[in-house]
Design an enzyme around this catalytic site. Sequence first.
Site, PDB file in Angstrom:
ATOM      1  N   LYS A 140     -22.742  -2.502 -22.067  1.00 40.83           N
ATOM      2  CA  LYS A 140     -23.582  -1.319 -22.278  1.00 40.83           C
ATOM      3  C   LYS A 140     -24.139  -0.794 -20.944  1.00 40.83           C
ATOM      4  CE  LYS A 140     -26.240   1.735 -23.686  1.00 40.83           C
ATOM      5  NZ  LYS A 140     -26.447   2.617 -24.794  1.00 40.83           N
ATOM      6  N   CYS A 152     -31.756   6.762 -20.841  1.00 35.94           N
ATOM      7  CA  CYS A 152     -30.650   5.791 -20.778  1.00 35.94           C
ATOM      8  C   CYS A 152     -30.012   5.762 -19.395  1.00 35.94           C
ATOM      9  CB  CYS A 152     -29.589   6.156 -21.816  1.00 35.94           C
ATOM     10  SG  CYS A 152     -30.287   6.452 -23.433  1.00 35.94           S
TER      11      CYS A 152
HETATM   12  N1  SAJ Z   1     -25.375  15.001 -16.790  1.00 32.94           N
HETATM   13  C1  SAJ Z   1     -24.977  15.674 -15.635  1.00 32.94           C
HETATM   14  N2  SAJ Z   1     -23.660  15.961 -15.469  1.00 32.94           N
HETATM   15  C2  SAJ Z   1     -22.722  15.627 -16.387  1.00 32.94           C
HETATM   16  C3  SAJ Z   1     -23.117  14.941 -17.560  1.00 32.94           C
HETATM   17  C4  SAJ Z   1     -24.451  14.631 -17.725  1.00 32.94           C
HETATM   18  O1  SAJ Z   1     -25.803  15.994 -14.772  1.00 32.94           O
HETATM   19  O2  SAJ Z   1     -21.543  15.951 -16.166  1.00 32.94           O
HETATM   20  C5  SAJ Z   1     -26.805  14.659 -16.973  1.00 32.94           C
HETATM   21  C6  SAJ Z   1     -27.418  15.305 -18.232  1.00 32.94           C
HETATM   22  O3  SAJ Z   1     -27.837  16.625 -17.973  1.00 32.94           O
HETATM   23  C7  SAJ Z   1     -28.574  14.363 -18.498  1.00 32.94           C
HETATM   24  C8  SAJ Z   1     -28.024  12.999 -18.066  1.00 32.94           C
HETATM   25  O4  SAJ Z   1     -26.914  13.279 -17.235  1.00 32.94           O
HETATM   26  O5  SAJ Z   1     -29.693  14.681 -17.688  1.00 32.94           O
HETATM   27  C9  SAJ Z   1     -27.589  12.101 -19.198  1.00 32.94           C
HETATM   28  O6  SAJ Z   1     -26.903  12.834 -20.195  1.00 32.94           O
HETATM   29  P1  SAJ Z   1     -25.603  12.295 -20.931  1.00 32.94           P
HETATM   30  O7  SAJ Z   1     -25.161  13.331 -21.894  1.00 32.94           O
HETATM   31  O8  SAJ Z   1     -24.597  11.864 -19.933  1.00 32.94           O
HETATM   32  O9  SAJ Z   1     -26.059  10.956 -21.643  1.00 32.94           O
HETATM   33  P2  SAJ Z   1     -27.269  10.540 -22.637  1.00 32.94           P
HETATM   34  O10 SAJ Z   1     -28.358   9.931 -21.814  1.00 32.94           O
HETATM   35  O11 SAJ Z   1     -27.640  11.613 -23.579  1.00 32.94           O
HETATM   36  O12 SAJ Z   1     -26.523   9.385 -23.497  1.00 32.94           O
HETATM   37  C10 SAJ Z   1     -25.913   8.291 -22.801  1.00 32.94           C
HETATM   38  C11 SAJ Z   1     -24.488   8.105 -23.364  1.00 32.94           C
HETATM   39  N3  SAJ Z   1     -23.759   7.183 -22.492  1.00 32.94           N
HETATM   40  C12 SAJ Z   1     -22.547   7.491 -21.979  1.00 32.94           C
HETATM   41  O13 SAJ Z   1     -22.009   8.568 -22.162  1.00 32.94           O
HETATM   42  C13 SAJ Z   1     -21.862   6.428 -21.157  1.00 32.94           C
HETATM   43  C14 SAJ Z   1     -24.550   7.578 -24.791  1.00 32.94           C
HETATM   44  O14 SAJ Z   1     -23.250   7.284 -25.280  1.00 32.94           O
HETATM   45  C15 SAJ Z   1     -25.434   6.322 -24.850  1.00 32.94           C
HETATM   46  O15 SAJ Z   1     -25.522   5.807 -26.176  1.00 32.94           O
HETATM   47  C16 SAJ Z   1     -26.818   6.727 -24.388  1.00 32.94           C
HETATM   48  O16 SAJ Z   1     -26.710   7.131 -23.011  1.00 32.94           O
HETATM   49  C17 SAJ Z   1     -27.743   5.515 -24.526  1.00 32.94           C
HETATM   50  O17 SAJ Z   1     -28.532   5.484 -25.490  1.00 32.94           O
HETATM   51  O18 SAJ Z   1     -27.637   4.569 -23.733  1.00 32.94           O
END
Ligand code: SAJ
Length: 419
Positions: free
Chosen positions: A217, A271
Amino acid sequence: MSFETISVIGLGYIGLPTAAMFASRKKQVIGVDVNQDAVDTINRGEIHIVEPDLDMLVSATVQRGFLKAVTTPEPSDAFLIAVPTPFKPIDDAKIPEPDISYIHNAVEAIAPVLKKGDLVILESTSPVGTTEKIAQWLAKYRQDLTFPQQVGEGADINIAHCPERVLPGKVVTELVHNDRVIGGMTRRCSERSVELYKTFVMGDCVITNARTAEMAKLTENSSRDVQIAFANELSMICDELDIDVWELISLANRHPRVNILQPGPGVGGHCIAVDPWFIVSKTPDIAKIIHTARKVNDHKPEWVIEKVNAAIGSYLQKHPEKTAAEVTIACYGLTFKPDIDDLRESPALDIANTIAREHCGEVLAIEPNIKVLPDTTLRLVTIDESLSKTDIHVMLVDHSQFKKIKLNDEFVIDTKGIW
Ligand code: SAJ
């Protein structure tokens, strides 16, 4: 023995949908939370968080008598712990340390009602070794029962780590369709956990040990953090070299083995911005890339604020008749990612608050997903009001509503590349 009664400890973004999902498969589900307001809300069939389709699921399962919420654990066949694992407040020089006190409290609360044959599952994202700690704590509280670390396969209580992996905004679908990593302390612990999750999970349930599941994870979220840091670093390099980073990434991504993520104002949420620290704090001398990625992503909001300050300077140069107090700045988006209402660890909110604190003129915020702002001097306005009076536009979150805006203004800082 099958699972008739299932308890979920912690009724937040993960615990509540999980509880409702078991209840929708006609299991008797007891949701446990220390927050009396949340418990009362759920028992009315309503929800205290925003997540698509969750309201219908909770309302239907509460009405049919399959889901109830309480503040003190009751006997059950399985206990899923889904409480927060934040990091402790830090002074700047140190690496943030995980705070597993909520897990400890949950374990303390369920210990008195545990009985022979029960299954205890840790779902919260946790530092490596936490599942073993849970087993030790339980063994201390319940010396009348046997545990996997003492007797192996034949233990009275089975214990496993099965990390949640669902994406906020798509939780209900992903709970059912994602594969699950099942890390039992013994084979039997894993098999019992698979049996439980197969109540609603259609993805594969892949068995490993508890430590590997914990690390899996953390690895998933750290991998994403590192990839976003790469994109964020590129965006700063491109700014220096006068190259459009969005065009650059789309060109590079045409290579069959390249897939660069998107830069932004920083990384937020509870996360991706948190979990990599669980690895770094355990192995600080080795986790160099993971640590650096955290620093790059955490630095990005400061970089955006420097850009805004530079834009104020350029604006005043172009409009010498105006003073700084007469310059209106608008921040588009405050949540931690698009099309949700979650402000936790949001870089956009931090940036907007810092601008509001430092700028002597008016600072507007446009956030279509939030009705009332938490403690802040920002003023919430509509898109139309902002467009009619703003001098410097700062795009922070690419909500769908903002993609339709056509801006011809000169002073625009677009951290998401949508304008
Ligand atoms: N972000 C970027 N650029 C990108 C993608 C995301 O800047 O290309 C930023 C987003 O704006 C945000 C942050 O990253 O601020 C996180 O967003 P996210 O959509 O990547 O992830 P979370 O935090 O909503 O959810 C993540 C997920 N993990 C992965 O994709 C590996 C989810 O599957 C997990 O269950 C969750 O963390 C968790 O609960 O751990």
